[in-house]
Write an enzyme that holds these catalytic residues in place. Structure first.
Site, PDB file in Angstrom:
ATOM      1  CB  CYS A  87      -8.377 -14.403  28.250  1.00 21.85           C
ATOM      2  SG  CYS A  87      -9.256 -15.683  29.164  1.00 21.85           S
ATOM      3  CB  CYS A 125     -10.993 -16.447  26.778  1.00 20.38           C
ATOM      4  SG  CYS A 125     -11.404 -15.437  28.198  1.00 20.38           S
TER       5      CYS A 125
END
Length: 103
Positions: free
Chosen positions: A31, A28
């Protein structure tokens, strides 16, 4: 990097005081952008809140239990109960203010 917890120690880690859980995935992008901010806050707020991380790909049962449908999702727990949720990348001050509101 913050402490990564999983299903074997999740309940124990979130059951006392204010705990911020970062539900993330290694693939991600947002993230990865959030990680250094999360780390800074864990140092700055260490006396008031604990910051831990859960890899949703390795702890799918926890992600399902708390209905994590997108990452990053940060969930604030107070004495073992979820009290707030933040979805997506957020600026440091916004996260800090949310956490402070539960201290």
């Amino acid at each position: 990097m913050g402490k990564i917890i999983n299903s074997t120690n999740f309940e124990q880690e979130v059951n006392d005081g204010v705990v911020v859980v970062d539900f993330f995935a290694t693939w991600c992008g947002p993230c990865k952008m959030l990680a250094p901010i999360f780390e800074q806050l864990s140092v700055e707020m260490k006396d008031d809140a604990k910051f831990v991380k859960v890899d949703i790909d390795k702890s799918l049962e926890i992600a399902r239990k708390y209905m994590i449908s997108s990452v990053p999702t940060m969930m604030i727990f107070k004495d073992g109960k979820p009290v707030d949720t933040m979805v997506g990348f957020m600026q440091k001050e916004s996260i800090k203010s949310k956490v402070e509101s539960h201290i």
